[in-house]
Motif scaffolding. Structure first.
Motif, short mmCIF file in Angstrom:
data_model
loop_
_atom_site.label_atom_id
_atom_site.label_comp_id
_atom_site.label_asym_id
_atom_site.label_seq_id
_atom_site.Cartn_x
_atom_site.Cartn_y
_atom_site.Cartn_z
N LEU A 17 -3.47 2.14 21.22
CA LEU A 17 -4.31 2.06 20.03
C LEU A 17 -3.97 0.87 19.14
CD1 LEU A 17 -4.25 5.86 19.12
CD2 LEU A 17 -6.31 4.58 19.73
N ASN A 18 -3.21 -0.07 19.68
CA ASN A 18 -2.73 -1.19 18.87
C ASN A 18 -3.85 -1.93 18.15
OD1 ASN A 18 -0.92 -0.70 21.29
ND2 ASN A 18 0.43 -1.92 20.01
N GLU A 19 -4.99 -2.09 18.79
CA GLU A 19 -6.09 -2.84 18.18
C GLU A 19 -6.71 -2.10 17.01
OE1 GLU A 19 -8.98 -4.06 21.01
OE2 GLU A 19 -7.54 -5.09 22.30
N TYR A 20 -6.44 -0.81 16.90
CA TYR A 20 -7.00 -0.01 15.81
C TYR A 20 -6.11 -0.01 14.57
CZ TYR A 20 -10.41 2.02 19.07
OH TYR A 20 -11.43 2.20 19.97
N PHE A 21 -4.85 -0.45 14.72
CA PHE A 21 -3.88 -0.27 13.63
C PHE A 21 -3.35 -1.61 13.11
CE2 PHE A 21 -3.87 4.00 15.17
CZ PHE A 21 -3.45 4.79 14.09
N ILE A 22 -3.19 -1.65 11.78
CA ILE A 22 -2.44 -2.70 11.10
C ILE A 22 -1.30 -1.98 10.38
CG2 ILE A 22 -2.48 -4.52 9.37
CD1 ILE A 22 -5.53 -4.67 9.80
N ILE A 23 -0.08 -2.12 10.87
CA ILE A 23 1.07 -1.44 10.31
C ILE A 23 1.95 -2.49 9.63
CG2 ILE A 23 3.03 0.08 10.78
CD1 ILE A 23 1.57 1.04 13.28
N THR A 24 1.97 -2.48 8.31
CA THR A 24 2.56 -3.59 7.56
C THR A 24 4.06 -3.46 7.32
OG1 THR A 24 2.27 -2.66 5.34
CG2 THR A 24 0.37 -3.77 6.34
N GLY A 25 4.58 -2.23 7.33
CA GLY A 25 5.93 -2.03 6.84
C GLY A 25 5.94 -2.09 5.32
N TRP A 26 7.14 -2.27 4.73
CA TRP A 26 7.24 -2.32 3.28
C TRP A 26 6.40 -3.47 2.72
CZ3 TRP A 26 8.60 -5.95 -0.32
CH2 TRP A 26 8.81 -5.48 -1.64
N MET A 27 5.76 -3.23 1.58
CA MET A 27 4.95 -4.26 0.94
C MET A 27 5.19 -4.24 -0.56
SD MET A 27 0.75 -4.72 0.95
CE MET A 27 0.65 -5.04 2.72
N ASN A 28 5.21 -5.41 -1.17
CA ASN A 28 5.32 -5.51 -2.62
C ASN A 28 4.27 -4.63 -3.28
OD1 ASN A 28 3.97 -7.00 -5.11
ND2 ASN A 28 6.17 -7.45 -5.16
N TYR A 29 4.67 -3.90 -4.32
CA TYR A 29 3.79 -2.90 -4.94
C TYR A 29 2.49 -3.51 -5.45
CZ TYR A 29 2.28 0.94 -7.95
OH TYR A 29 1.54 1.96 -8.56
N HIS A 30 2.56 -4.61 -6.16
CA HIS A 30 1.35 -5.20 -6.72
C HIS A 30 0.43 -5.73 -5.62
CE1 HIS A 30 3.98 -5.48 -10.40
NE2 HIS A 30 2.90 -4.87 -10.86
N LEU A 31 1.02 -6.28 -4.57
CA LEU A 31 0.20 -6.72 -3.43
C LEU A 31 -0.48 -5.52 -2.78
CD1 LEU A 31 -0.82 -8.80 -1.44
CD2 LEU A 31 1.34 -8.59 -0.18
N ALA A 32 0.27 -4.41 -2.65
CA ALA A 32 -0.31 -3.21 -2.05
C ALA A 32 -1.50 -2.70 -2.86
CB ALA A 32 0.75 -2.12 -1.93
#
Length: 226
Positions: free
Chosen positions: A100-115
């Motif tokens: 299912l890799n093409e269906y997912f974007i898994i970012t990991g930790w992200m800066n709060y304001h960017l999120a």
């Protein structure tokens, strides 16, 4: 608050940690990076700490069900996963095993304001707390972060979430968090019913501006001290 009032025989106030308008505005001033811009027709988001009892495996099963039973392709739908935690690697492994890799974007930790900025690319947010003593009463911050981005929710039909999403207009759907079929059905409903989706988005934006923000909530603290 009812439990506190019964135990201590005093009037109790609940102060909720809603997103602040200042933080949300700062986030929305950030341009959404190209790698997170929406390419599929419909986007499902999960935002927050990743633990096993928060439904990471159910999220993957939902994607699989939508692919296999509804024939949705990665151009029809994608899943944006923003966060880190104990379930991060197990989820990535499960996504790979189910191809299912093409269906997912898994970012990991992200800066709060960017999120807070990136959340605006989403159409619906998942809150799939699994059955458990803590989860039945839990009211998650991510619910209100979704609202701040105009994102309705699909979430566990538990007491805490129902209380936390209490408003005079519909803000999302309550589901059995262990049923990929039911969750998928709600997602497909939103994909096929743009009018309902747009109304829910407007409702969540209104709810955030009128009720679910820190600047409104802090007035309660002033009243308590008075």
């Amino acid at each position: 608050s009812n439990l506190i009032e019964k135990k201590y025989k005093i009037k109790a106030f609940v102060i909720s940690n809603y997103p602040s308008i200042e933080d949300v505005d700062k986030g929305h001033d950030i341009k959404i990076p190209k790698e997170f811009q929406k390419k599929a027709k419909f986007r499902v988001v999960y935002f927050g700490v990743m633990y096993a009892n928060l439904g990471y495996d159910v999220t993957v099963k939902v994607a699989k069900y939508l692919r296999d039973q509804y024939n949705l392709s990665p151009s029809d739908i994608d899943f944006l996963i923003i966060g880190d935690g104990a379930a991060y690697q197990p989820m990535k492994k499960m996504v790979e095993e189910e191809k299912l890799n093409e269906y997912f974007i898994i970012t990991g930790w992200m800066n709060y304001h960017l999120a807070l900025s990136v959340l605006r690319t989403s159409d619906v947010g998942l809150i799939l707390f699994q059955p458990g003593k803590n989860n039945f009463r839990r009211i998650p911050n991510r619910l209100y972060e979704y609202f701040s981005a105009g994102v309705p929710f699909i979430g566990s039909d538990f007491e805490g979430l129902r209380e936390g999403a209490s408003y005079d207009k519909q803000l999302g759907f309550f589901v059995n968090p262990q049923s990929p079929e039911e969750i998928s059905e709600k997602i497909v409903k939103l994909i096929n019913d743009e009018e309902t989706l747009e109304q829910l988005k407007k409702n969540t934006e209104e709810a955030y501006k009128n009720k679910f923000n820190w600047e409104t909530e802090i007035k309660k603290i002033h009243d308590v001290y008075k």
